[in-house]
Design a protein around this motif. Structure first.
Motif, PDB file in Angstrom:
ATOM      1  N   ASP A  36       0.932  -1.117   0.006  1.00 40.75           N
ATOM      2  CA  ASP A  36       0.260  -0.179   0.270  1.00 40.75           C
ATOM      3  C   ASP A  36       0.926   0.568  -0.303  1.00 40.75           C
ATOM      4  OD1 ASP A  36      -2.009   1.546   0.332  1.00 40.75           O
ATOM      5  OD2 ASP A  36      -2.402   1.808   1.938  1.00 40.75           O
ATOM      6  N   GLU A  53       0.618   3.861  -1.780  1.00 39.58           N
ATOM      7  CA  GLU A  53       0.485   5.190  -1.562  1.00 39.58           C
ATOM      8  C   GLU A  53      -0.278   5.684  -0.071  1.00 39.58           C
ATOM      9  OE1 GLU A  53      -1.181   8.668  -3.197  1.00 39.58           O
ATOM     10  OE2 GLU A  53      -0.085   7.049  -4.095  1.00 39.58           O
ATOM     11  N   ASN A  54      -0.426   5.229   0.749  1.00 38.81           N
ATOM     12  CA  ASN A  54      -0.361   5.825   1.996  1.00 38.81           C
ATOM     13  C   ASN A  54       0.800   5.295   2.934  1.00 38.81           C
ATOM     14  OD1 ASN A  54      -3.741   5.751   1.653  1.00 38.81           O
ATOM     15  ND2 ASN A  54      -3.759   3.795   2.408  1.00 38.81           N
ATOM     16  N   LYS A  55       1.802   4.987   2.294  1.00 41.40           N
ATOM     17  CA  LYS A  55       2.934   4.836   3.063  1.00 41.40           C
ATOM     18  C   LYS A  55       4.459   6.138   2.511  1.00 41.40           C
ATOM     19  CE  LYS A  55       2.205   1.498   5.503  1.00 41.40           C
ATOM     20  NZ  LYS A  55       0.747   1.246   5.849  1.00 41.40           N
ATOM     21  N   LYS A  56       3.468   7.206   1.519  1.00 39.71           N
ATOM     22  CA  LYS A  56       4.236   8.567   1.186  1.00 39.71           C
ATOM     23  C   LYS A  56       4.790   9.121   2.023  1.00 39.71           C
ATOM     24  CE  LYS A  56       3.074   8.387  -3.663  1.00 39.71           C
ATOM     25  NZ  LYS A  56       2.978   8.800  -5.093  1.00 39.71           N
ATOM     26  N   ALA A  57       3.899   9.058   3.374  1.00 37.20           N
ATOM     27  CA  ALA A  57       4.131  10.018   4.356  1.00 37.20           C
ATOM     28  C   ALA A  57       5.737   9.738   4.763  1.00 37.20           C
ATOM     29  CB  ALA A  57       2.268  10.642   5.071  1.00 37.20           C
ATOM     30  N   ASN A  58       4.972   8.779   5.587  1.00 37.60           N
ATOM     31  CA  ASN A  58       5.767   8.070   5.993  1.00 37.60           C
ATOM     32  C   ASN A  58       7.282   8.062   5.552  1.00 37.60           C
ATOM     33  OD1 ASN A  58       3.709   6.868   6.320  1.00 37.60           O
ATOM     34  ND2 ASN A  58       4.327   4.986   8.241  1.00 37.60           N
ATOM     35  N   LYS A  89       4.575   2.121  -9.184  1.00 39.82           N
ATOM     36  CA  LYS A  89       4.320   2.208  -7.736  1.00 39.82           C
ATOM     37  C   LYS A  89       5.776   2.779  -7.116  1.00 39.82           C
ATOM     38  CE  LYS A  89      -0.357  -0.247  -6.362  1.00 39.82           C
ATOM     39  NZ  LYS A  89      -0.212  -1.138  -5.628  1.00 39.82           N
ATOM     40  N   ASP A 142       1.893  -5.494   9.282  1.00 39.73           N
ATOM     41  CA  ASP A 142       0.183  -5.851   8.960  1.00 39.73           C
ATOM     42  C   ASP A 142       0.541  -6.772   7.127  1.00 39.73           C
ATOM     43  OD1 ASP A 142       0.877  -4.226   6.207  1.00 39.73           O
ATOM     44  OD2 ASP A 142       0.452  -2.094   7.295  1.00 39.73           O
ATOM     45  N   ASN A 190       0.237  -6.089   4.713  1.00 39.55           N
ATOM     46  CA  ASN A 190       0.310  -5.353   3.517  1.00 39.55           C
ATOM     47  C   ASN A 190       1.493  -5.526   3.195  1.00 39.55           C
ATOM     48  OD1 ASN A 190      -2.297  -4.340   2.053  1.00 39.55           O
ATOM     49  ND2 ASN A 190      -2.393  -2.881   3.448  1.00 39.55           N
ATOM     50  N   PRO A 234       5.557   0.822  10.150  1.00 42.33           N
ATOM     51  CA  PRO A 234       5.705   2.482   9.437  1.00 42.33           C
ATOM     52  C   PRO A 234       7.085   2.450  10.849  1.00 42.33           C
ATOM     53  CG  PRO A 234       4.700   2.294  11.889  1.00 42.33           C
ATOM     54  CD  PRO A 234       4.395   0.360  10.914  1.00 42.33           C
ATOM     55  N   VAL A 286       6.226   7.891  11.439  1.00 38.05           N
ATOM     56  CA  VAL A 286       4.994   8.307  10.929  1.00 38.05           C
ATOM     57  C   VAL A 286       4.854   9.380  12.455  1.00 38.05           C
ATOM     58  CG1 VAL A 286       2.569   8.726  11.941  1.00 38.05           C
ATOM     59  CG2 VAL A 286       3.520   6.271  11.023  1.00 38.05           C
TER      60      VAL A 286
END
Length: 210
Positions: A63, A65-70, A101, A142, A144, A148, A177
């Motif tokens: 996943d 896309e949802n780990k980009k901020a990390n 990705k 997790d 996926n 983090p 995070v």
């Protein structure tokens, strides 16, 4: 005469104390080894290895896309600060099938810094799980195949961390995070392990700077 002696003592003692403690940090500051002989990613990708490298190891998962901020937190707080040191790399485990990705993510990272020290290793689910389990932490992946947390691996493939952390007791990894975790703890620990190796290099080669 007595006044001169007292003044000399008052002047010299703080300097001696400073030199003593500074010497102690340089000579005895060492990041604890928590797990020895972590599995090498060279078993998955022969072009990347943990051996003879100081590695920040992460598990990016599918996943992305949802780990980009990390990833951006890690890039800004840690990578950009230390990537120019010799023998230093960031290795991210990613399930096979996510190459496009990762290419997009790499392009975005390239707008922020030189990405030459970012290594993305594509692996089967079983390979990712085996490598993660070899860290022997109290953490988990997790659904996926992500976490983090990132981990500091030394040149001998040992996991380094804190065995007396004030918040976690044994601190195996750093939470990407949390900017506070990266700023307040990971920066310090990376400094310690880099200083440890730089000191060893200087003893062997006084002319080497990094």
């Amino acid at each position: 005469m007595k006044k001169t002696f007292v003044l000399a003592i008052l002047f010299i003692l703080p300097i001696v104390a400073y030199l003593f403690f500074a010497s102690g940090v340089n000579n005895f500051g060492k990041l604890p080894t928590l797990t020895e002989n972590v599995n090498d990613v060279s078993n998955i990708n022969g072009n990347v290895s943990l051996h003879d490298k100081i590695t920040i190891l992460g598990f990016l998962g599918s996943d992305i896309e949802n780990k980009k901020a990390n990833t951006f937190n890690l890039n800004q707080k840690i990578y950009k600060r230390f990537y120019e040191f010799n023998d230093f790399q960031f290795v991210m485990l990613v399930p096979k099938g996510n190459e496009e990705k990762v290419a997009e993510l790499t392009d975005e990272l390239a707008n922020l810094a030189d990405t030459s020290k970012w290594k993305f290793v594509y692996a089967e689910e079983s390979q990712i799980k085996d490598l993660f389990l070899s860290l022997k932490t109290d953490l988990a992946l997790d659904e996926n195949l992500a976490t983090p947390y990132v981990f500091v691996i030394d040149k001998d493939k040992n996991l380094r961390g804190r065995d007396e952390d004030e918040d976690e007791g044994t601190k195996y990894g750093f939470n990407t995070v949390s900017v506070a975790d990266l700023n307040n703890k990971m920066v310090d620990d990376v400094k310690v392990i880099l200083a440890e190796y730089r000191l060893a290099l200087k003893k062997n080669d006084p002319n080497r700077r990094k």
